[in-house]
Design a protein around this motif. Structure first.
Motif, PDB file in Angstrom:
ATOM      1  N   THR A  97     -42.384  12.821  45.411  1.00 39.08           N
ATOM      2  CA  THR A  97     -41.145  11.656  44.827  1.00 39.08           C
ATOM      3  C   THR A  97     -41.622  11.361  43.573  1.00 39.08           C
ATOM      4  OG1 THR A  97     -40.866  10.773  47.028  1.00 39.08           O
ATOM      5  CG2 THR A  97     -40.147   9.188  44.999  1.00 39.08           C
ATOM      6  N   MET A  98     -42.774  11.288  43.230  1.00 34.60           N
ATOM      7  CA  MET A  98     -43.236  10.916  41.632  1.00 34.60           C
ATOM      8  C   MET A  98     -42.980  12.304  40.892  1.00 34.60           C
ATOM      9  SD  MET A  98     -46.677   8.649  41.997  1.00 34.60           S
ATOM     10  CE  MET A  98     -47.541   9.423  43.316  1.00 34.60           C
ATOM     11  N   GLU A 124     -39.400  12.698  39.509  1.00 36.88           N
ATOM     12  CA  GLU A 124     -39.064  11.807  38.389  1.00 36.88           C
ATOM     13  C   GLU A 124     -39.523  12.570  37.191  1.00 36.88           C
ATOM     14  OE1 GLU A 124     -40.351   7.816  38.914  1.00 36.88           O
ATOM     15  OE2 GLU A 124     -40.025   7.599  40.925  1.00 36.88           O
ATOM     16  N   GLU A 177     -41.054   3.049  35.545  1.00 37.37           N
ATOM     17  CA  GLU A 177     -40.397   4.121  36.516  1.00 37.37           C
ATOM     18  C   GLU A 177     -41.041   5.329  36.850  1.00 37.37           C
ATOM     19  OE1 GLU A 177     -38.205   5.370  32.721  1.00 37.37           O
ATOM     20  OE2 GLU A 177     -39.059   3.530  33.551  1.00 37.37           O
ATOM     21  N   VAL A 178     -41.797   5.837  36.032  1.00 34.44           N
ATOM     22  CA  VAL A 178     -42.764   6.890  35.956  1.00 34.44           C
ATOM     23  C   VAL A 178     -43.999   6.692  36.617  1.00 34.44           C
ATOM     24  CG1 VAL A 178     -43.384   9.178  35.095  1.00 34.44           C
ATOM     25  CG2 VAL A 178     -41.340   7.924  34.281  1.00 34.44           C
TER      26      VAL A 178
END
Length: 86
Positions: free
Chosen positions: A43-44, A47, A74-75
């Motif tokens: 998921t990371m 991004e 957000e990261v």
């Protein structure tokens, strides 16, 4: 010649890039952060992965670090990878 910051980022990137292919795979990142689940790592990566290849190259790594420094939380992976930089 790399600046001091770029050299530290390059060293951190290379510390995680176990197979030296110039990309950080989900398994390499998970190995660098043993408590992190692979699904969370994927998921990371999603991004940060601008070219959609499922891994992080050095340019994407730098961009994540720059976002971290700009406090764009957000990261999450950028924040985690920042812990590898002395």
């Amino acid at each position: 010649k790399l600046s001091d910051k770029e050299e530290r980022l390059w060293n951190a990137f290379n510390a995680v890039d176990a197979n030296r292919d110039g990309k950080l795979s989900p398994s390499e990142i998970a190995a660098a952060f043993p408590g992190e689940e692979i699904a969370s790592v994927r998921t990371m990566i999603a991004e940060m992965d601008k070219d959609g290849d499922g891994s992080i190259d050095f340019e994407e790594f730098i961009n994540a670090w720059m976002k971290k420094e700009e406090n764009q939380s957000e990261v999450d992976l950028g924040l985690k990878l920042g812990t590898l930089i002395p």
